[in-house]
Design a protein around this motif. Sequence first.
Motif, PDB file in Angstrom:
ATOM      1  N   ALA A 112       0.851  -1.193   0.000  1.00  0.00           N
ATOM      2  CA  ALA A 112       0.000   0.000   0.000  1.00  0.00           C
ATOM      3  C   ALA A 112       0.885   1.241   0.000  1.00  0.00           C
ATOM      4  N   GLY A 113       0.746   2.069  -1.019  1.00  0.00           N
ATOM      5  CA  GLY A 113       1.590   3.248  -1.151  1.00  0.00           C
ATOM      6  C   GLY A 113       3.018   2.949  -1.533  1.00  0.00           C
ATOM      7  N   ASP A 147      -6.788  -3.948  -6.984  1.00  0.00           N
ATOM      8  CA  ASP A 147      -7.212  -2.645  -7.494  1.00  0.00           C
ATOM      9  C   ASP A 147      -6.153  -2.097  -8.457  1.00  0.00           C
ATOM     10  N   ASP A 162      -3.827  -0.104  -8.048  1.00  0.00           N
ATOM     11  CA  ASP A 162      -2.495   0.008  -7.456  1.00  0.00           C
ATOM     12  C   ASP A 162      -1.911  -1.343  -7.075  1.00  0.00           C
ATOM     13  N   CYS A 222      -3.293  -3.552  -4.979  1.00  0.00           N
ATOM     14  CA  CYS A 222      -3.644  -3.971  -3.626  1.00  0.00           C
ATOM     15  C   CYS A 222      -4.918  -4.811  -3.637  1.00  0.00           C
ATOM     16  N   THR A 256      -8.453  -6.089  -2.975  1.00  0.00           N
ATOM     17  CA  THR A 256      -9.732  -5.462  -2.679  1.00  0.00           C
ATOM     18  C   THR A 256     -10.420  -6.196  -1.524  1.00  0.00           C
ATOM     19  N   PRO A 257     -11.246  -5.495  -0.742  1.00  0.00           N
ATOM     20  CA  PRO A 257     -11.788  -6.096   0.480  1.00  0.00           C
ATOM     21  C   PRO A 257     -12.852  -7.155   0.242  1.00  0.00           C
ATOM     22  N   ASP A 304      -0.698  -6.266  -0.195  1.00  0.00           N
ATOM     23  CA  ASP A 304      -1.378  -5.583   0.915  1.00  0.00           C
ATOM     24  C   ASP A 304      -2.860  -5.416   0.602  1.00  0.00           C
ATOM     25  N   VAL A 320      -6.221  -3.271   0.469  1.00  0.00           N
ATOM     26  CA  VAL A 320      -6.447  -1.838   0.268  1.00  0.00           C
ATOM     27  C   VAL A 320      -6.533  -1.145   1.635  1.00  0.00           C
ATOM     28  N   GLY A 321      -5.747  -0.055   1.796  1.00  0.00           N
ATOM     29  CA  GLY A 321      -5.778   0.717   3.031  1.00  0.00           C
ATOM     30  C   GLY A 321      -4.985   0.123   4.183  1.00  0.00           C
ATOM     31  N   PHE A 322      -4.210  -0.918   3.945  1.00  0.00           N
ATOM     32  CA  PHE A 322      -3.459  -1.549   5.031  1.00  0.00           C
ATOM     33  C   PHE A 322      -2.449  -0.568   5.624  1.00  0.00           C
ATOM     34  N   THR A 323      -2.417  -0.473   6.958  1.00  0.00           N
ATOM     35  CA  THR A 323      -1.507   0.456   7.638  1.00  0.00           C
ATOM     36  C   THR A 323      -0.652  -0.227   8.696  1.00  0.00           C
TER      37      THR A 323
END
Length: 296
Positions: free
Chosen positions: A59-60, A177, A179, A181, A183-184, A260, A262-265
């Motif tokens: 992610a990112g 997605d 990027d 990553c 998808t949920p 990762d 999506v949105g994994f931090t």
Amino acid sequence: MAEAVQFTIASETIRATLTPLGAEMVRLEGGGRDLQWDGDPAVWNGRAPLLFPIVGALAGGRYRLGDETFALPRHGFARRSLFEVVEQGARRAAFRLAASEATRAVYPFDFALVVTYAVEGAALSVDVSIENHGAGPMPASFGFHPAFRWPLPFRQGRADHAIRFEHEEPEPIRRLDADGCLTPRGIPSPVVGRTLALRDELFAEDAIVFDRPASRRVVYGAPGAPAIAVSFPAMPHLGIWSKGGGAGFICIEPWQGYADPVGFTGTLFEKPGIVVVAPGEKHACGMRIELLPQFG
């Protein structure tokens, strides 16, 4: 980086051409025919890259360890690294990649990655050892990414090819997605019973990700012709990918880990699919590719 030297290992039935650059298999022949994608750069220049120390995208483009962040490209750095040849024989070869100043800048762990290829009869085995030579725990993932010809060179049509799973696969699959990553939401499995009929539309949204497959063996081919079995007993995930638009390959990818969500931090230690190797320990995984006389 200049292309490294290539050499072959062979049995009476199959022949694999290997290179220390990425410890990659760049050609696989069975029964005198090319079974592997040729890496045409106009389509996709990969052939069978090895994925380490991550599988898929971050992610990112970055991951976190404590208060530090590090950047890694999709699938990590092993596929572009020059391995040491530690064994080279007629039927077996082994490669080793050790931590260096360059790898520690993006992956601050003292690792060794050992990849061993061996042929026997109609089968090629690839065994992998991820070794932690550091003083603390080490998070890692590993994946295979072999690309086989689609269609295989046995005169069957492209539309006749399918992948037959060891078991039924009713669990939803995951997609990526834009990027890369995960998808949920899962979507219904395209596997009907045990069979995935191959068609280009399957890959309009990148790879099909089986994050919870029941099978640890699949067979790829077309009815009435020889086929390829891929076994991965210690690999818990599977990706299947082609570039779409009529690309002449299909990738069957056993993985330990995946992209990762999506949105994994979380930290790298918390990344889904990661394994944590204790100091002084090893994590082993592998894949076996076998030429079968008939699809089934």
